[in-house]
Design a protein around this motif. Structure first.
Motif, PDB file in Angstrom:
ATOM      1  N   LEU A   1      -6.148   3.751   9.448  1.00  0.00           N
ATOM      2  CA  LEU A   1      -5.353   4.970   9.562  1.00  0.00           C
ATOM      3  C   LEU A   1      -5.865   5.969   8.539  1.00  0.00           C
ATOM      4  O   LEU A   1      -5.992   5.654   7.355  1.00  0.00           O
ATOM      5  N   ASN A   2      -6.156   7.177   8.987  1.00  0.00           N
ATOM      6  CA  ASN A   2      -6.653   8.214   8.099  1.00  0.00           C
ATOM      7  C   ASN A   2      -5.508   9.115   7.642  1.00  0.00           C
ATOM      8  O   ASN A   2      -4.877   9.769   8.470  1.00  0.00           O
ATOM      9  N   ILE A   3      -5.246   9.120   6.363  1.00  0.00           N
ATOM     10  CA  ILE A   3      -4.182   9.954   5.809  1.00  0.00           C
ATOM     11  C   ILE A   3      -4.714  11.372   5.616  1.00  0.00           C
ATOM     12  O   ILE A   3      -5.776  11.567   5.010  1.00  0.00           O
TER      13      ILE A   3
ATOM     14  N   HIS B   1       0.918   0.372   6.509  1.00  0.00           N
ATOM     15  CA  HIS B   1       1.170  -0.429   5.320  1.00  0.00           C
ATOM     16  C   HIS B   1      -0.105  -0.887   4.624  1.00  0.00           C
ATOM     17  O   HIS B   1      -0.050  -1.390   3.499  1.00  0.00           O
ATOM     18  N   HIS B   2      -1.247  -0.691   5.294  1.00  0.00           N
ATOM     19  CA  HIS B   2      -2.535  -1.028   4.674  1.00  0.00           C
ATOM     20  C   HIS B   2      -3.484   0.161   4.833  1.00  0.00           C
ATOM     21  O   HIS B   2      -4.666  -0.021   5.118  1.00  0.00           O
ATOM     22  N   HIS B   3      -2.946   1.360   4.620  1.00  0.00           N
ATOM     23  CA  HIS B   3      -3.721   2.558   4.946  1.00  0.00           C
ATOM     24  C   HIS B   3      -4.916   2.798   4.032  1.00  0.00           C
ATOM     25  O   HIS B   3      -5.766   3.633   4.327  1.00  0.00           O
ATOM     26  N   SER B   4      -5.005   2.067   2.931  1.00  0.00           N
ATOM     27  CA  SER B   4      -6.138   2.255   2.020  1.00  0.00           C
ATOM     28  C   SER B   4      -7.358   1.421   2.416  1.00  0.00           C
ATOM     29  O   SER B   4      -8.390   1.475   1.752  1.00  0.00           O
ATOM     30  N   ARG B   5      -7.230   0.648   3.494  1.00  0.00           N
ATOM     31  CA  ARG B   5      -8.353  -0.209   3.902  1.00  0.00           C
ATOM     32  C   ARG B   5      -8.371  -0.381   5.421  1.00  0.00           C
ATOM     33  O   ARG B   5      -7.467   0.061   6.125  1.00  0.00           O
ATOM     34  N   VAL B   6      -9.412  -1.029   5.903  1.00  0.00           N
ATOM     35  CA  VAL B   6      -9.520  -1.353   7.329  1.00  0.00           C
ATOM     36  C   VAL B   6      -8.653  -2.576   7.636  1.00  0.00           C
ATOM     37  O   VAL B   6      -8.687  -3.571   6.910  1.00  0.00           O
ATOM     38  N   VAL B   7      -7.873  -2.490   8.704  1.00  0.00           N
ATOM     39  CA  VAL B   7      -7.076  -3.629   9.170  1.00  0.00           C
ATOM     40  C   VAL B   7      -7.914  -4.378  10.195  1.00  0.00           C
ATOM     41  O   VAL B   7      -8.383  -3.796  11.176  1.00  0.00           O
ATOM     42  N   THR B   8      -8.127  -5.656   9.974  1.00  0.00           N
ATOM     43  CA  THR B   8      -9.042  -6.427  10.813  1.00  0.00           C
ATOM     44  C   THR B   8      -8.447  -6.744  12.183  1.00  0.00           C
ATOM     45  O   THR B   8      -7.235  -6.723  12.370  1.00  0.00           O
ATOM     46  N   TYR B   9      -9.326  -7.073  13.114  1.00  0.00           N
ATOM     47  CA  TYR B   9      -8.895  -7.477  14.453  1.00  0.00           C
ATOM     48  C   TYR B   9      -7.987  -8.712  14.375  1.00  0.00           C
ATOM     49  O   TYR B   9      -7.010  -8.828  15.124  1.00  0.00           O
ATOM     50  N   GLU B  10      -8.327  -9.620  13.466  1.00  0.00           N
ATOM     51  CA  GLU B  10      -7.523 -10.837  13.325  1.00  0.00           C
ATOM     52  C   GLU B  10      -6.098 -10.511  12.872  1.00  0.00           C
ATOM     53  O   GLU B  10      -5.129 -11.082  13.387  1.00  0.00           O
ATOM     54  N   GLU B  11      -5.966  -9.579  11.935  1.00  0.00           N
ATOM     55  CA  GLU B  11      -4.635  -9.173  11.467  1.00  0.00           C
ATOM     56  C   GLU B  11      -3.837  -8.516  12.598  1.00  0.00           C
ATOM     57  O   GLU B  11      -2.632  -8.748  12.731  1.00  0.00           O
ATOM     58  N   ILE B  12      -4.513  -7.702  13.388  1.00  0.00           N
ATOM     59  CA  ILE B  12      -3.848  -7.037  14.514  1.00  0.00           C
ATOM     60  C   ILE B  12      -3.384  -8.058  15.540  1.00  0.00           C
ATOM     61  O   ILE B  12      -2.251  -8.009  16.029  1.00  0.00           O
ATOM     62  N   GLU B  13      -4.247  -9.016  15.844  1.00  0.00           N
ATOM     63  CA  GLU B  13      -3.890 -10.066  16.791  1.00  0.00           C
ATOM     64  C   GLU B  13      -2.684 -10.864  16.301  1.00  0.00           C
ATOM     65  O   GLU B  13      -1.743 -11.115  17.062  1.00  0.00           O
TER      66      GLU B  13
ATOM     67  N   ASP C   1       0.810  -1.210   0.000  1.00  0.00           N
ATOM     68  CA  ASP C   1       0.000   0.000   0.000  1.00  0.00           C
ATOM     69  C   ASP C   1       0.845   1.262   0.000  1.00  0.00           C
ATOM     70  O   ASP C   1       0.367   2.338  -0.360  1.00  0.00           O
ATOM     71  N   ILE C   2       2.112   1.156   0.415  1.00  0.00           N
ATOM     72  CA  ILE C   2       3.000   2.313   0.416  1.00  0.00           C
ATOM     73  C   ILE C   2       3.294   2.759  -1.016  1.00  0.00           C
ATOM     74  O   ILE C   2       3.720   3.879  -1.262  1.00  0.00           O
ATOM     75  N   LEU C   3       3.033   1.896  -1.998  1.00  0.00           N
ATOM     76  CA  LEU C   3       3.204   2.283  -3.393  1.00  0.00           C
ATOM     77  C   LEU C   3       2.280   3.438  -3.773  1.00  0.00           C
ATOM     78  O   LEU C   3       2.482   4.092  -4.794  1.00  0.00           O
TER      79      LEU C   3
END
Length: 228
Positions: free
Chosen positions: A223-225, A171-183, A3-5
């Motif tokens: 994350l809101n840019i 690194h995934h600022h264009s979408r919601v990062v799920t609770y599972e990914e955070i865990e 997503d940093i691209l």
């Protein structure tokens, strides 16, 4: 890191229109801006005007081939990242690729996996780390390469878990990062409790501008840019 691209401009050079259009369709979804050229001469003209961060080029093209184009650009710019694609694994081409300090030598057909691997390597090699800055306000940004918050030119200290959390969101600022990914990223063995995630977010919200991190109920965090 893909997503940093969204911070980078890519020039894609290919004389085969069908191949070029297919690649452009994909690259336009993952980068800030995609430029196109059908041969080396046109690519040099566009390079001079636009100064892209990354160039992806075929070798066999009319008017000026990809390696001669890369050689010309390299004499004027040591920092632009150049990826070469070809249908042939020719030893002579490989040697030229090394001499020109090219990022990657991709054997066709170009797949999404090959392209992403080369693009991620390009980002690691980019020297201007300010290109990894994600603005959180007019005076605050997160640098996704150095993994630091800078506000009013001062670095804000983060704990280990705060860094992991913010880096994941960046690194995934264009979408919601799920609770599972955070865990999986922060508590892969012990599991994530509600108290743990709330405490973590509460602490990091004190260090970033108001509204920088949103909780999407039932889904996760985003994350809101900041838009200037």
């Amino acid at each position: 890191m893909i997503d940093i691209l969204k911070n980078f401009t890519i020039l894609y050079v290919e004389d085969d229109e069908v191949v070029r259009k297919s690649a452009l369709e994909y690259l336009s979804r993952i980068s800030k801006k995609v430029l196109e050229a059908k041969d080396g001469k046109e690519a040099i003209k566009i390079y001079k005007q636009e100064k892209p961060d990354i160039i992806i080029t075929d070798i066999s093209m009319p008017k000026l081939n990809g390696l001669d184009m890369a050689s010309y650009i390299r004499t004027h710019d040591r920092n632009v990242q150049i990826i070469v694609a070809t249908a042939h694994s020719d030893v002579e081409y490989l040697m030229q690729a090394v001499e020109l300090q090219l990022v990657k030598y991709i054997i066709k057909p170009i797949t999404k996996e090959k392209l992403l691997d080369a693009l991620e390597k390009s980002m690691v090699l980019i020297k201007d780390k300010s290109k990894f800055n994600l603005p959180l306000s007019e005076s605050c940004y997160y640098n996704a390469y150095e993994k630091i918050i800078i506000e009013d030119e001062k670095q804000i200290k983060l704990t280990k878990n705060e860094t992991l959390f913010l880096d994941l969101l960046a690194h995934h600022h264009s979408r919601v990062v799920t609770y599972e990914e955070i865990e999986n990223a922060i508590w892969p063995y012990e599991g994530m409790s509600q108290d743990a995630i709330r405490s973590l977010v509460r602490g990091i919200r004190k260090k970033v501008p108001k509204g920088a991190i949103d909780n999407i109920s039932g889904s996760g965090y985003k994350l809101n840019i900041y838009k200037f």
